[in-house]
Write a protein that holds these residues in place. Structure first.
Motif, PDB file in Angstrom:
ATOM      1  N   ALA A 245       0.931  -1.299   0.075  1.00 24.31           N
ATOM      2  CA  ALA A 245      -0.127  -0.107  -0.073  1.00 24.31           C
ATOM      3  C   ALA A 245       1.043   1.390   0.048  1.00 24.31           C
ATOM      4  CB  ALA A 245      -0.972   0.057   1.080  1.00 24.31           C
ATOM      5  N   CYS A 246       1.911   1.089   0.698  1.00 25.34           N
ATOM      6  CA  CYS A 246       2.830   2.338   0.688  1.00 25.34           C
ATOM      7  C   CYS A 246       3.564   2.465  -0.427  1.00 25.34           C
ATOM      8  CB  CYS A 246       4.038   2.186   1.907  1.00 25.34           C
ATOM      9  SG  CYS A 246       3.201   2.390   3.489  1.00 25.34           S
ATOM     10  N   GLU A 247       3.928   1.273  -1.331  1.00 27.60           N
ATOM     11  CA  GLU A 247       4.654   1.451  -2.580  1.00 27.60           C
ATOM     12  C   GLU A 247       3.772   2.155  -3.702  1.00 27.60           C
ATOM     13  OE1 GLU A 247       5.842  -2.807  -2.846  1.00 27.60           O
ATOM     14  OE2 GLU A 247       7.665  -2.303  -1.868  1.00 27.60           O
ATOM     15  N   LEU A 248       2.373   1.829  -3.423  1.00 27.34           N
ATOM     16  CA  LEU A 248       1.390   2.349  -4.439  1.00 27.34           C
ATOM     17  C   LEU A 248       0.836   3.656  -4.045  1.00 27.34           C
ATOM     18  CD1 LEU A 248      -0.515  -1.169  -4.704  1.00 27.34           C
ATOM     19  CD2 LEU A 248       0.817  -0.141  -6.281  1.00 27.34           C
ATOM     20  N   SER A 249       1.369   4.134  -2.903  1.00 27.34           N
ATOM     21  CA  SER A 249       0.802   5.751  -2.493  1.00 27.34           C
ATOM     22  C   SER A 249      -0.418   5.582  -1.959  1.00 27.34           C
ATOM     23  CB  SER A 249       1.244   6.841  -3.427  1.00 27.34           C
ATOM     24  OG  SER A 249       2.639   6.803  -3.750  1.00 27.34           O
TER      25      SER A 249
END
Length: 214
Positions: free
Chosen positions: A208-212
């Motif tokens: 989720a963080c990598e996908l912003s």
């Protein structure tokens, strides 16, 4: 920055980035184990390494190594049997909402279902591609399957499920389970092994963080 040189942690993604960094460069233990230890300590300050080892399935050697590293970094402050977490870190961990779902068990043959809630603004809808990436991440980290639901200003978005009757049923069951929905992502994870639960949560948050999305 504290006296030990540890970085400040103010949100979920800075937590995940810090865990990744110290796992690889300093603690040399799996990052999901570090996350699991920190999350457990945000709930129970008295939990010991043998309990952590039993629940997670890692050897006490790795748990002991991780605890020592986190103490050296001043993320864990221990007085006797009480293990307290650094204040900002504790606040971030408290913002991660994970709960077991009992009423949803009838939806699938999964033995255990957990719901991860990630608060979001309503700036954009999650895409089908992003949904698939989150689902793949959950399976890669040990889940049997997952359903991604985005709730924004009373509107529900469930990418990948076009059948309106199925969408309505999922929304109804989730509302029954949680009573009230807030703006954000609800990631429903199906598990058959409790030991991998926090690994899946860690993997989902990392993706989720990598996908912003956070």
């Amino acid at each position: 920055m504290n006296s030990s040189g540890s970085s400040e942690i103010h949100d979920i993604c800075s937590l995940i980035n810090t865990i990744d960094e110290i796992s690889k460069n300093e603690c040399q233990v799996p990052p999901d184990l570090i996350f699991f230890i920190l999350y457990l300590l945000s709930i129970n300050k008295r939990i010991g390494r043998s309990q952590i080892s039993t629940v997670f399935g890692f050897s006490e050697y790795y748990v002991r190594r991780a605890l020592k590293c986190l103490k050296d970094k001043a993320y864990i402050l221990q007085t006797g049997k009480i293990k307290s977490l650094e204040e900002n870190l504790l606040s971030v961990l408290k913002s991660i909402r994970i709960r077991e779902a009992f009423l949803l068990r009838g939806m699938n043959a999964w033995e255990r279902i957990i719901i991860i809630f990630i608060a979001q603004s309503c700036k954009r809808r999650i895409s089908l591609k992003e949904t698939v990436m989150l689902r793949d991440s959950a399976i890669r980290w040990g889940a049997e399957g997952s359903i991604i639901l985005q709730y924004c200003n009373m509107e529900t978005n469930i990418p990948g499920i076009e059948d309106l009757s199925i969408r309505n049923e999922i929304e109804k069951e989730i509302k029954k389970e949680l009573q009230k929905l807030e703006n954000g992502l609800y990631i429903i994870i199906g598990m058959n092994y409790k030991e991998r639960e926090m690994s899946v949560v860690y993997g989902i948050l990392k993706t989720a963080c990598e996908l912003s999305l956070i």
